[in-house]
Structures are given as C-alpha cells and as structure tokens.
Design a protein around this motif. Structure first.
Motif, PDB file in Angstrom:
ATOM      1  N   GLY A 116       0.627  -1.749   0.146  1.00 55.18           N
ATOM      2  CA  GLY A 116       0.041  -0.132   0.072  1.00 55.18           C
ATOM      3  C   GLY A 116       0.607   1.532  -0.034  1.00 55.18           C
ATOM      4  N   ALA A 117       0.176   2.174  -0.668  1.00 55.37           N
ATOM      5  CA  ALA A 117       0.835   3.872  -0.350  1.00 55.37           C
ATOM      6  C   ALA A 117       1.705   3.866   0.788  1.00 55.37           C
ATOM      7  N   LEU A 118       2.885   4.415   0.318  1.00 49.72           N
ATOM      8  CA  LEU A 118       4.040   4.736   1.990  1.00 49.72           C
ATOM      9  C   LEU A 118       4.104   5.813   2.118  1.00 49.72           C
ATOM     10  N   GLU A 119       3.547   7.098   1.174  1.00 50.17           N
ATOM     11  CA  GLU A 119       3.235   7.836   1.727  1.00 50.17           C
ATOM     12  C   GLU A 119       4.207   9.071   1.450  1.00 50.17           C
ATOM     13  N   SER A 120       4.771  10.172   1.687  1.00 54.00           N
ATOM     14  CA  SER A 120       5.613  10.867   0.774  1.00 54.00           C
ATOM     15  C   SER A 120       6.984  10.453   0.847  1.00 54.00           C
ATOM     16  N   ALA A 121       7.605  10.865   1.569  1.00 53.48           N
ATOM     17  CA  ALA A 121       9.014  10.466   2.379  1.00 53.48           C
ATOM     18  C   ALA A 121       8.920   8.696   2.480  1.00 53.48           C
ATOM     19  N   GLY A 122       7.910   8.472   2.606  1.00 49.48           N
ATOM     20  CA  GLY A 122       8.005   6.751   2.766  1.00 49.48           C
ATOM     21  C   GLY A 122       8.379   6.080   1.194  1.00 49.48           C
ATOM     22  N   GLY A 123       7.184   6.783   0.542  1.00 52.98           N
ATOM     23  CA  GLY A 123       7.986   6.331  -0.874  1.00 52.98           C
ATOM     24  C   GLY A 123       9.053   6.548  -1.874  1.00 52.98           C
ATOM     25  N   ILE A 124       9.904   8.126  -1.559  1.00 57.03           N
ATOM     26  CA  ILE A 124      10.856   7.896  -1.498  1.00 57.03           C
ATOM     27  C   ILE A 124      12.373   7.295  -1.254  1.00 57.03           C
ATOM     28  N   VAL A 125      11.484   7.121   0.259  1.00 57.06           N
ATOM     29  CA  VAL A 125      12.932   6.367   1.167  1.00 57.06           C
ATOM     30  C   VAL A 125      12.896   4.334   0.108  1.00 57.06           C
ATOM     31  N   LYS A 126      11.543   3.807   0.054  1.00 60.19           N
ATOM     32  CA  LYS A 126      11.947   3.224  -0.743  1.00 60.19           C
ATOM     33  C   LYS A 126      12.664   2.987  -2.236  1.00 60.19           C
ATOM     34  N   ALA A 127      12.760   3.807  -2.341  1.00 57.42           N
ATOM     35  CA  ALA A 127      12.880   4.079  -3.970  1.00 57.42           C
ATOM     36  C   ALA A 127      14.188   4.489  -3.612  1.00 57.42           C
ATOM     37  N   LEU A 128      14.885   4.779  -2.629  1.00 62.30           N
ATOM     38  CA  LEU A 128      16.244   5.364  -2.645  1.00 62.30           C
ATOM     39  C   LEU A 128      17.096   5.023  -3.351  1.00 62.30           C
ATOM     40  N   ALA A 129      17.296   3.439  -3.527  1.00 56.43           N
ATOM     41  CA  ALA A 129      18.147   2.801  -4.159  1.00 56.43           C
ATOM     42  C   ALA A 129      17.657   2.720  -6.179  1.00 56.43           C
ATOM     43  N   LEU A 130      17.268   3.015  -6.100  1.00 59.56           N
ATOM     44  CA  LEU A 130      16.993   3.513  -7.586  1.00 59.56           C
ATOM     45  C   LEU A 130      17.624   4.846  -7.808  1.00 59.56           C
ATOM     46  N   LEU A 131      17.494   5.909  -6.662  1.00 59.27           N
ATOM     47  CA  LEU A 131      17.340   7.291  -7.322  1.00 59.27           C
ATOM     48  C   LEU A 131      19.221   7.740  -6.822  1.00 59.27           C
TER      49      LEU A 131
END
Length: 218
Positions: A83-98
């Motif tokens: 489920g959606a992790l909210e803004s900061a949570g979504g960014i944290v999950k995507a850090l490896a891609l960023l």
C-alpha cells in the motif's frame, strides 16, 4: 540528475474518478496528467525517471511503458503489495533507484509550467522547495520564506508546490515504512538546512473533481 514522480496515492478526494484510474492518469487538457510531467522533464534535460505506484498501480506501466516514447527511461518503485507509503516513505523505498546524488521529486497530481532544473546545485543544503502563492484551498500556507531560507513560521506563509530538490542524506535516518514528508522537512528547517523559492507562474493542485473540471474548462 534523476527525477521521481510521486504517483502512488489513493486520491480519495478525487473519487469516483479514481475508483477505476490512478489520479496521475486522469486527463488534463487532452492528455494524462503524468504525461505532462514526463514531457516537461524530458524537455528540461532529465532522462532517468522513477515513478512509485500503488493504487491501481499496474495501470501506470501499462500506459507509459519504459518511457522511451517520451524520451526518458522510466523505472517503477512498486508499493502495490504494502500500500502507498506516503511521500517520504515512497522516496525511502526508491532510494536505491535514485542513487547517491541529489534528485528532483514532483507530485504526480500537480499541473504547472515550472521548468525543472537538471543542473540544480543544493550545495550543503538537504532540500530546496518550490513554493507558490496560496490557492483558495490552502489560504494559510505551509512555509515562510526569508530570502532563500525556508521558515516553519512567518507572518506570510506560502504553499509547498509538491516540487523539491533533495539530497538523499535527508532521508538517511528514516526507516522503511509509511512516512510523511512535511515533518521531516520541518525538522531540517529548524537546522537551517532547507532553502526555497517562490514560483508565481501557472501551478494547480488537481485535488478534486471540481478542480479538474475547472482546469479543463479554462
């Protein structure tokens, strides 16, 4: 510089439109809202784009593919299981891609003509926020601005546009899971690690069916 489009939200205020379609795929002036972002990002020199997905998320890759038809390379950060992790949570999950360099983040539900800056230099700061004059639905604003310094409290406060440049170090203390962005920003603002600017040109938060209708009728 890489960019991330936040596109995982449920869009409760946009129901019933978002019962069958993710909010970023709703059409604004003849094309999906998220396509406006992709085209503008490509025009401004961005090539690698991360998009997080959750609510009806599978429909976004179906619509956009790998991004090649827009001149970009899209990677998806999939939050459909948790489920959606909210803004900061979504960014944290995507850090490896960023990656380890500063990156741009833009909310998938805003419509604007802001020129994204692929060469933006954060210097020693952790974030740089794009603020806008307050719309009718947020008359109290979010943050103050003194020169380029963002303030938590001020006589005049502006609305956070949903567009920001971030150093990945901003998120280093956050654990995986649901997490909002505003509290994190306010903490770093206290430490004078957040700059900003006021953008006065076209910007809209497409948050309700009526706002969407108004934009399409304008």
């Amino acid at each position: 510089m890489k960019a991330m489009i936040l596109a995982a939200g449920r869009g409760e205020r946009m129901r019933p439109l978002t019962d069958t379609l993710p909010k970023p795929l709703l059409e604004v002036r003849g094309k999906p809202l998220i396509v406006w972002h992709l085209q503008k990002l490509a025009q401004n020199g961005f090539r690698d784009i991360v998009i997080n997905i959750a609510h009806l998320g599978y429909k976004i890759p179906e619509a956009l593919g790998d991004g090649s038809k827009y001149g970009v390379n899209i990677t998806y950060s999939d939050e459909q299981d948790e489920g959606a992790l909210e803004s900061a949570g979504g960014i944290v999950k995507a850090l490896a891609l960023l990656g380890n360099e500063p990156f741009l983040v833009v909310n998938g539900d805003v419509f604007c003509d802001y020129d994204f800056d692929a060469d933006f230099d954060l210097g020693e700061n952790l974030a740089h926020l794009i603020l806008v004059p307050n719309p009718e639905h947020n008359l109290d604003g979010d943050f103050g601005l003194n020169g380029t310094s963002v303030l938590n409290e001020d006589q005049i406060k502006y609305t956070f546009s949903g567009i920001g440049y971030y150093n990945p170090k901003l998120f280093s203390e956050l654990e995986y899971g649901k997490s909002a962005l505003a509290p994190l920003l306010r903490e770093k603002i206290k430490n004078k690690k957040v700059t900003g600017e006021l953008y006065k040109n076209m910007w809209h938060d497409i948050g309700t069916p009526q706002r969407l209708k108004d934009i399409n009728n304008d």
